[in-house]
Design an enzyme around this catalytic site. Structure first.
Site, PDB file in Angstrom:
ATOM      1  N   HIS A  60       0.882  -1.113  -0.020  1.00 23.12           N
ATOM      2  CA  HIS A  60       0.008   0.098  -0.127  1.00 23.12           C
ATOM      3  C   HIS A  60       0.927   1.223  -0.115  1.00 23.12           C
ATOM      4  O   HIS A  60       2.036   1.246   0.123  1.00 23.12           O
ATOM      5  CB  HIS A  60      -1.007  -0.174   1.407  1.00 23.12           C
ATOM      6  N   GLU A  62       1.313   3.754   2.031  1.00 25.17           N
ATOM      7  CA  GLU A  62       1.948   3.822   3.390  1.00 25.17           C
ATOM      8  C   GLU A  62       2.986   3.038   3.330  1.00 25.17           C
ATOM      9  O   GLU A  62       4.359   3.474   3.842  1.00 25.17           O
ATOM     10  CB  GLU A  62       1.076   3.751   4.510  1.00 25.17           C
ATOM     11  N   CYS A  97      -1.985  -1.030   7.524  1.00 25.00           N
ATOM     12  CA  CYS A  97      -1.148   0.293   7.350  1.00 25.00           C
ATOM     13  C   CYS A  97      -1.201   1.064   8.702  1.00 25.00           C
ATOM     14  O   CYS A  97      -0.192   1.719   9.018  1.00 25.00           O
ATOM     15  CB  CYS A  97      -1.537   1.101   6.160  1.00 25.00           C
ATOM     16  N   ALA A 166     -25.467   3.262 -27.909  1.00 25.63           N
ATOM     17  CA  ALA A 166     -25.067   3.969 -28.946  1.00 25.63           C
ATOM     18  C   ALA A 166     -26.322   4.095 -29.860  1.00 25.63           C
ATOM     19  O   ALA A 166     -26.895   2.919 -30.410  1.00 25.63           O
ATOM     20  CB  ALA A 166     -23.786   3.591 -29.684  1.00 25.63           C
ATOM     21  N   ASP A 212     -24.239 -10.058 -33.028  1.00 33.94           N
ATOM     22  CA  ASP A 212     -23.116  -9.086 -33.401  1.00 33.94           C
ATOM     23  C   ASP A 212     -21.786  -9.810 -33.285  1.00 33.94           C
ATOM     24  O   ASP A 212     -20.753  -9.158 -33.847  1.00 33.94           O
ATOM     25  CB  ASP A 212     -23.119  -7.997 -32.584  1.00 33.94           C
ATOM     26  N   GLU A 280     -22.530  -3.532 -22.205  1.00 32.12           N
ATOM     27  CA  GLU A 280     -22.743  -3.062 -23.417  1.00 32.12           C
ATOM     28  C   GLU A 280     -24.026  -3.713 -24.168  1.00 32.12           C
ATOM     29  O   GLU A 280     -24.044  -3.693 -25.537  1.00 32.12           O
ATOM     30  CB  GLU A 280     -21.768  -3.169 -24.205  1.00 32.12           C
ATOM     31  N   ALA A 286     -29.582  -4.249 -21.099  1.00 30.30           N
ATOM     32  CA  ALA A 286     -29.576  -2.604 -20.597  1.00 30.30           C
ATOM     33  C   ALA A 286     -31.067  -2.587 -19.897  1.00 30.30           C
ATOM     34  O   ALA A 286     -30.719  -1.896 -18.830  1.00 30.30           O
ATOM     35  CB  ALA A 286     -29.531  -1.961 -21.881  1.00 30.30           C
TER      36      ALA A 286
END
EC number: 3.5.4.26
Length: 355
Positions: A60, A62, A97, A166, A212, A280, A286
């Site tokens: 990390h 720190e 940390c 789109a 697609d 997508e 969607a």
């Protein structure tokens, strides 16, 4: 570095720069840390060391700063640790940390944002109980911006969901014959690939795979694969064809979730430490995420094209009256060639409990 001097505020700004240098993707937050010598809050002090997290499994911020100081023989006792996120207080892939700072003799900790993670939180209070001066909230807005979707995902207990659509000006994602390549132009598609490259996962439904045949890869200029690839996630009950490009494309791991239940899908991704998923996958997928109240941000790429018929961007999302409409607040508008990108976030009460 030994000659540099900064105020605490300047050190926080430097820590934010360090944090932002790390890629957005991954289960770990982007965190930066600067160690300052002791002194007055408003006076410039010597910078002793600095560090940032480089991703899952690495030290990390720190811990890296403390290691940097040790390697150079710098004494950090009595110093101030300026950190963008509250020091963690649990042992995961790396030690806590909070105890590392205390053991090193740090006398003051200043952080921008409290850790919302139920397991990791509490470092600030623990340090204060052990005599360390603790200040929370310095440049909190800037810290929240750098932490970005990680912060939203941890607070929600599920991946942050970006819905990408789109469409034509009249809201169509495909023409009447089913053709959809390409509604938007090159610049819009390039931006979509940039978003993919920053996400942990890309999600589509089996219907989109069959219609697609996408590869679900993140690509840069000239179609070259990005250096790192997100998970490719396909959801639904139908089988993914053996010949589908999503099975053979170079890129991230393929994950198939045999479910249409949004909560179940997000639970699977949460278990895989996905913090940000880009959805997508077609109107049905969607709409399922919208109806479940599980969309945190919408990226709508709108092309100056009119189709008149064909598939709409969404189908039934449970809205029967205008009062039930899913309202969104526009947070950004950008022109990409001939197309427009509208970035919006839902407003009002979540409907996630109804799914």
């Amino acid at each position: 570095m030994s000659a540099a001097r900064m105020t605490v505020v300047d050190a926080m700004r430097r820590a934010l720069v360090l944090a932002a240098e790390r890629p957005v993707r991954g289960p770990n937050p982007r965190v930066g840390c600067v160690l300052l010598a002791s002194g007055n809050e408003h006076d410039p002090r010597m910078v002793l060391a600095e560090g940032r997290n480089h991703g899952v499994g690495t030290p990390h911020a720190e811990a890296e700063a403390l290691a940097d100081a040790q390697a150079r023989g710098v004494d950090v006792r009595g110093s101030t640790a300026v950190v963008t996120l509250e020091p963690c207080h649990h042992r995961g892939r790396t030690p806590p940390c909070s105890s590392a700072l205390l053991d090193a003799g740090v006398s003051e900790v200043v952080y921008a944002v409290a850790d919302p993670h139920a397991v990791a939180a509490g470092g600030g209070a623990w340090l204060a109980d052990h005599g360390v001066r603790v200040t929370e909230g310095l440049l909190a807005d800037e810290g929240t911006q750098v932490l970005g979707v990680w912060l939203d995902a941890v607070r929600a207990g599920r991946p942050f969901v970006t819905l990408k659509i789109a469409t034509s000006l009249d809201g169509r994602v495909a023409a009447a014959d089913g053709s959809s390549r390409w509604i938007t132009g090159d610049q819009a598609r390039m931006h979509a690939h940039e978003v993919r490259a920053q996400a942990d996962a890309i999600l589509v439904g089996t219907g989109t795979v069959r219609a697609d045949d996408p590869s679900l890869t993140a690509r840069g200029p000239e179609g070259r694969l990005a250096d790192t690839q997100p998970l490719r996630v396909v959801v639904g009950h139908s089988p993914v064809p053996a010949s589908a490009r999503v099975r053979s494309a170079d890129g991230g791991e393929l994950v198939v979730v045999r479910s249409r239940d949004v909560r179940e899908v997000l639970s699977v991704l949460q278990e895989r430490e996905v913090r940000h998923v880009v959805v997508e996958g077609g109107p049905v997928v969607a709409s399922a995420f919208l109806a479940a109240g599980a969309v945190d941000e919408v990226h709508a790429y709108v092309a100056p094209v009119l189709l008149g018929s064909g598939r709409s961007a969404v189908v039934d999302i449970g809205v029967r009256t205008i009062g039930e409409a899913v309202r969104l607040s526009t947070v950004g508008v950008r022109q990409l060639g001939e197309d427009m990108l509208v970035v919006a976030r839902p407003v009002g009460p979540s409907r996630e409990e109804e799914c």
